[in-house]
Design an enzyme around this catalytic site. Structure first.
Site, mmCIF file in Angstrom:
data_model
loop_
_atom_site.group_PDB
_atom_site.id
_atom_site.type_symbol
_atom_site.label_atom_id
_atom_site.label_comp_id
_atom_site.label_asym_id
_atom_site.label_seq_id
_atom_site.Cartn_x
_atom_site.Cartn_y
_atom_site.Cartn_z
ATOM 1 N N ASN A 20 -12.031 -6.029 1.221
ATOM 2 C CA ASN A 20 -12.464 -4.971 2.152
ATOM 3 C C ASN A 20 -13.426 -4.012 1.471
ATOM 4 O O ASN A 20 -14.506 -3.713 1.990
ATOM 5 C CB ASN A 20 -11.263 -4.166 2.667
ATOM 6 C CG ASN A 20 -10.211 -5.033 3.304
ATOM 7 O OD1 ASN A 20 -10.517 -6.146 3.724
ATOM 8 N ND2 ASN A 20 -8.996 -4.556 3.364
ATOM 9 N N ASP A 21 -13.005 -3.523 0.310
ATOM 10 C CA ASP A 21 -13.886 -2.614 -0.412
ATOM 11 C C ASP A 21 -15.003 -3.370 -1.125
ATOM 12 O O ASP A 21 -16.108 -2.865 -1.247
ATOM 13 C CB ASP A 21 -13.079 -1.782 -1.425
ATOM 14 C CG ASP A 21 -12.450 -0.579 -0.752
ATOM 15 O OD1 ASP A 21 -13.133 0.057 0.079
ATOM 16 O OD2 ASP A 21 -11.277 -0.274 -1.034
ATOM 17 N N CYS A 77 -6.414 -10.076 -1.589
ATOM 18 C CA CYS A 77 -5.568 -9.296 -0.678
ATOM 19 C C CYS A 77 -6.364 -8.514 0.359
ATOM 20 O O CYS A 77 -5.791 -7.719 1.093
ATOM 21 C CB CYS A 77 -4.631 -8.371 -1.440
ATOM 22 S SG CYS A 77 -5.477 -7.067 -2.314
ATOM 23 N N ARG A 109 1.085 -1.418 -5.402
ATOM 24 C CA ARG A 109 -0.187 -0.799 -5.808
ATOM 25 C C ARG A 109 0.008 0.709 -5.900
ATOM 26 O O ARG A 109 0.588 1.314 -4.994
ATOM 27 C CB ARG A 109 -1.273 -1.115 -4.779
ATOM 28 C CG ARG A 109 -2.595 -0.450 -5.123
ATOM 29 C CD ARG A 109 -3.682 -0.851 -4.159
ATOM 30 N NE ARG A 109 -3.554 -0.177 -2.887
ATOM 31 C CZ ARG A 109 -4.393 -0.368 -1.861
ATOM 32 N NH1 ARG A 109 -5.378 -1.247 -1.969
ATOM 33 N NH2 ARG A 109 -4.246 0.280 -0.739
ATOM 34 N N ARG A 118 0.872 -1.192 0.000
ATOM 35 C CA ARG A 118 0.000 0.000 0.000
ATOM 36 C C ARG A 118 0.902 1.233 0.000
ATOM 37 O O ARG A 118 1.319 1.695 1.062
ATOM 38 C CB ARG A 118 -0.883 0.014 1.245
ATOM 39 C CG ARG A 118 -1.983 -1.039 1.270
ATOM 40 C CD ARG A 118 -2.843 -0.856 2.522
ATOM 41 N NE ARG A 118 -4.081 -1.604 2.458
ATOM 42 C CZ ARG A 118 -4.291 -2.766 3.061
ATOM 43 N NH1 ARG A 118 -3.350 -3.326 3.772
ATOM 44 N NH2 ARG A 118 -5.470 -3.361 2.954
ATOM 45 N N GLU A 150 -12.324 -4.721 -6.662
ATOM 46 C CA GLU A 150 -12.898 -4.308 -5.374
ATOM 47 C C GLU A 150 -14.164 -3.479 -5.555
ATOM 48 O O GLU A 150 -14.717 -2.962 -4.593
ATOM 49 C CB GLU A 150 -11.858 -3.559 -4.534
ATOM 50 C CG GLU A 150 -11.137 -2.444 -5.227
ATOM 51 C CD GLU A 150 -10.041 -1.809 -4.366
ATOM 52 O OE1 GLU A 150 -9.975 -2.048 -3.152
ATOM 53 O OE2 GLU A 150 -9.252 -1.030 -4.927
ATOM 54 N N ARG A 167 -17.476 0.793 5.405
ATOM 55 C CA ARG A 167 -16.581 -0.023 6.235
ATOM 56 C C ARG A 167 -16.094 0.715 7.478
ATOM 57 O O ARG A 167 -15.459 0.137 8.353
ATOM 58 C CB ARG A 167 -15.399 -0.555 5.403
ATOM 59 C CG ARG A 167 -14.438 0.503 4.913
ATOM 60 C CD ARG A 167 -13.510 -0.037 3.824
ATOM 61 N NE ARG A 167 -12.182 -0.347 4.309
ATOM 62 C CZ ARG A 167 -11.137 -0.595 3.513
ATOM 63 N NH1 ARG A 167 -11.286 -0.591 2.191
ATOM 64 N NH2 ARG A 167 -9.974 -0.877 4.002
HETATM 65 C C1 PEP Z 1 -9.342 -3.955 -0.153
HETATM 66 O O1 PEP Z 1 -10.135 -3.055 -0.433
HETATM 67 O O2 PEP Z 1 -9.684 -5.126 0.113
HETATM 68 C C2 PEP Z 1 -7.901 -3.679 -0.109
HETATM 69 C C3 PEP Z 1 -7.022 -4.642 0.058
HETATM 70 O O3 PEP Z 1 -7.521 -2.381 -0.215
HETATM 71 P P1 PEP Z 1 -7.610 -1.333 0.986
HETATM 72 O O4 PEP Z 1 -7.959 -2.078 2.235
HETATM 73 O O5 PEP Z 1 -6.285 -0.663 1.038
HETATM 74 O O6 PEP Z 1 -8.721 -0.434 0.532
HETATM 75 MG MG MG Z 2 -9.463 -1.148 -1.299
#
Ligand code: PEP
Ligand code: MG
Length: 578
Positions: free
Chosen positions: A455-456, A503, A333, A297, A432, A466
């Protein structure tokens, strides 16, 4: 006992250090003509103190980073000596009858806005310098204490209203035993970073606190279940010290498999890589047996300073990580700011829905010079290791093509300059956004790999912010809709013959492992602290049996049923939960 939300597992026992608030409270009353001279003198005095403080910082820094890095402070000194700055402050005091601190604040705002409006990177940087040095001057005028974390005391438990990712980036895990924030959620980036650093974190205790926590109080926190004790009885301290010892012992036992290959009993190899955001985290990843980095990141590199990092500075970091990985892959990224990740020096617009707004690849495609600087740095680093490049928050084929067009320019420039880079560098996208899932077959033809950001993807698929504690119970990675999203993505990648990894945080959740095996993903990239747990489970879970068990998963109608089936399978294969 106070109940918060456990956001990064682990027990911490120690004294509290309460981080003071950053906000300035400015006096509202107007002053008299008779006060002018006194207010001028206060400004002069503030300037003198600020200058000697800056000289001291310069001196200390010189020994640590060399004199090159201290030039920024020369710019600060020059601003304090600049008659235009002083004239503006005096003018506000005399014309508007305002106190010294208000005049300083307004003068800063005036110059910052003026320089910000200019379409010139150099002048924009000056605006940052003014903001920075102006805040230092304000701090002295208001007699506010310097906000720094103690480094000479015993390690402590840090208490804060909230902690931004950039504040966390400055934290030294050797000094901080654990963190408690009054606000916050488990999927915020601060929480993700705390997990990566292995620092226990409890969030969201605001409503359960009767009285504010005081610096020096003894605290016990448990980041697994969110419990927290202030000045607890001896018996509680003993019980938690015991548990802490057991957990350390369990971790030590897991360490036995650190060098084992991550392979199932029936021979399926899965890359278990780490998510990192700094060199500091890379070392933790390597000692946890990570096979490469599946997500770097990079935005944290941009947060750790008061201006955009130069190409050379980025290149040095990317190259160091690539070299340190010694042949293992490194997925870099591109910048993913916006949402809960802000840069002090890059004013993002006020937005009603920042997670749906101006962020990630959208900023990169809008600010092409910034983007190209990063791409050049990444390409240059690719000469020194197994570097791959990944774009965040992709939602259309056009975005990939537009990003690749800037990449192409960067490549041509490097070639013209005779600078080496890996011509076969692999390009991937994060999946995502639901739109990306739906057109995954089309995206797969444009790139070399996918990495699913759960996550997104959970946030956008379920329309659940979130960061919002109120609806945290709706943030459900085992929702049947998410399972379908995952399957669509992996199937599209397989049909096109490109690799696919995961990820998001779900990659490190041991309960999901049979699902990943049945889908046949190629890589799981996760917080370092989860790697050994996932590997231990992988060594005992057959892919063939996972496939059979998971067939029914896609017909389940609730996440309860899905989790139930996964748990049943784990129990059958002799794996104990937890
Ligand atoms: C995600 O969105 O799953 C991700 C890995 O990116 P971030 O958590 O940095 O938004
Ligand atoms: Mg993300």
């Amino acid at each position: 006992m106070i109940q918060g939300i456990g956001a990064s597992a682990g027990i911490a026992i120690g004294r509290a250090f309460v981080l003071p608030n950053w906000e300035w409270e400015l006096p509202e009353q107007k002053i008299d003509v008779a006060d002018f001279a006194r207010e001028f003198e206060r400004v002069y005095e503030g300037i003198r103190t600020s200058k000697s403080e800056i000289e001291q910082i310069k001196d200390e820094l010189k020994d640590v980073v060399g004199s090159e890095e201290t030039h920024i402070f020369d710019a600060h000194l020059a601003i304090l000596d600049d008659p235009v700055f002083m004239n503006e402050i005096q003018g506000i005091i005399q014309r508007q009858y305002k106190a010294a601190e208000v005049a300083v604040k307004e003068a800063i705002d005036h110059f910052v806005t003026m320089f910000d409006l200019l379409d010139d990177e150099y002048m924009k940087e000056r605006a940052l310098d003014i903001k920075d040095v102006g805040n230092r001057l304000l701090k002295h005028l208001l007699g506010a204490p310097e906000i720094t974390l103690p480094s000479d005391t015993q390690p402590f438990i840090l208490i804060a209203k909230e902690l931004s990712p950039s504040q966390l980036a400055h934290i030294n895990p050797d000094h901080v035993l654990g963190i408690v924030t009054l606000a916050g959620s488990t999927t915020s980036h601060s929480a993700i970073m705390a997990r990566a650093l292995g620092v226990p974190l409890v969030v969201g205790i605001e409503n359960s606190l009767d009285e504010p926590i005081q610096t020096g109080q003894i605290m016990v926190i448990d980041g697994s279940d969110g419990s927290l004790y202030i000045d607890p009885a001896e018996a509680i301290i003993e019980a938690y010290t015991d548990r802490h010892r057991q957990q350390t012992e369990a971790k030590r036992r897991l360490h036995v498999i650190v060098d084992h290959h991550a392979v199932t009993p029936d021979g399926k190899r899965l890359e278990l890589a780490a998510n990192i955001s700094s060199l500091k985290e890379l070392e933790i990843a390597l000692s946890s047996g990570a096979q490469g980095v599946g997500l770097f990141r990079t935005e944290f590199l941009y947060m750790d300073r008061n201006r955009f990092p130069l190409e050379e500075e980025q290149f040095e970091v990317y190259r160091s990580v690539a070299e340190r990985l010694g042949g293992e892959h490194l997925v870099i990224r591109t910048l993913d700011v916006g949402g809960d990740k802000q840069l002090d020096y890059f004013e993002l617009p006020e937005e009603d829905n920042p997670f749906l707004g101006y962020r990630a690849i959208r900023i990169s495609l809008d600010q092409k010079d910034l983007f190209k600087t990063q791409l050049r740095a990444i390409l240059r680093a690719s000469h020194y290791g197994q570097v791959r490049l990944m774009y965040p928050l992709i939602s259309s084929v056009e975005e990939v093509r537009a990003a690749n067009a800037v990449l192409e320019e960067a490549r041509r420039e490097l070639e013209a300059e005779g600078i080496p880079y890996d011509k076969g560098i692999k390009i991937g996208v994060m999946i995502e956004v639901p739109a990306a899932v739906v057109i995954a077959d089309m995206l797969a033809e444009e790139v070399d790999f996918f990495s699913i950001g759960t996550n997104d993807l959970v946030q956008f698929t379920l329309a659940v912010d979130r960061m919002n504690e109120e609806i945290a119970h709706l943030y459900d990675p085992y929702h049947p809709a998410l399972l379908r999203m995952l399957k669509l993505t992996v199937d599209a990648a397989k049909r096109c013959g490109i690799t696919v990894g995961v990820c998001g945080e779900l990659a490190g959740d041991v309960r999901a492992l049979p699902l990943w095996l049945s889908l046949d993903v190629d890589e799981l990239s996760m917080s370092s602290h989860s790697i050994l747990q996932v590997k231990e489970r992988l060594l005992r879970t057959s892919q063939q049996e996972s496939r059979q068990a998971c067939e029914k998963l896609f017909h389940c109608r609730t996440s309860g049923e899905i989790l139930g089936l996964l748990q049943e399978f784990s129990a059958k294969t002799g794996v104990k939960e937890g």
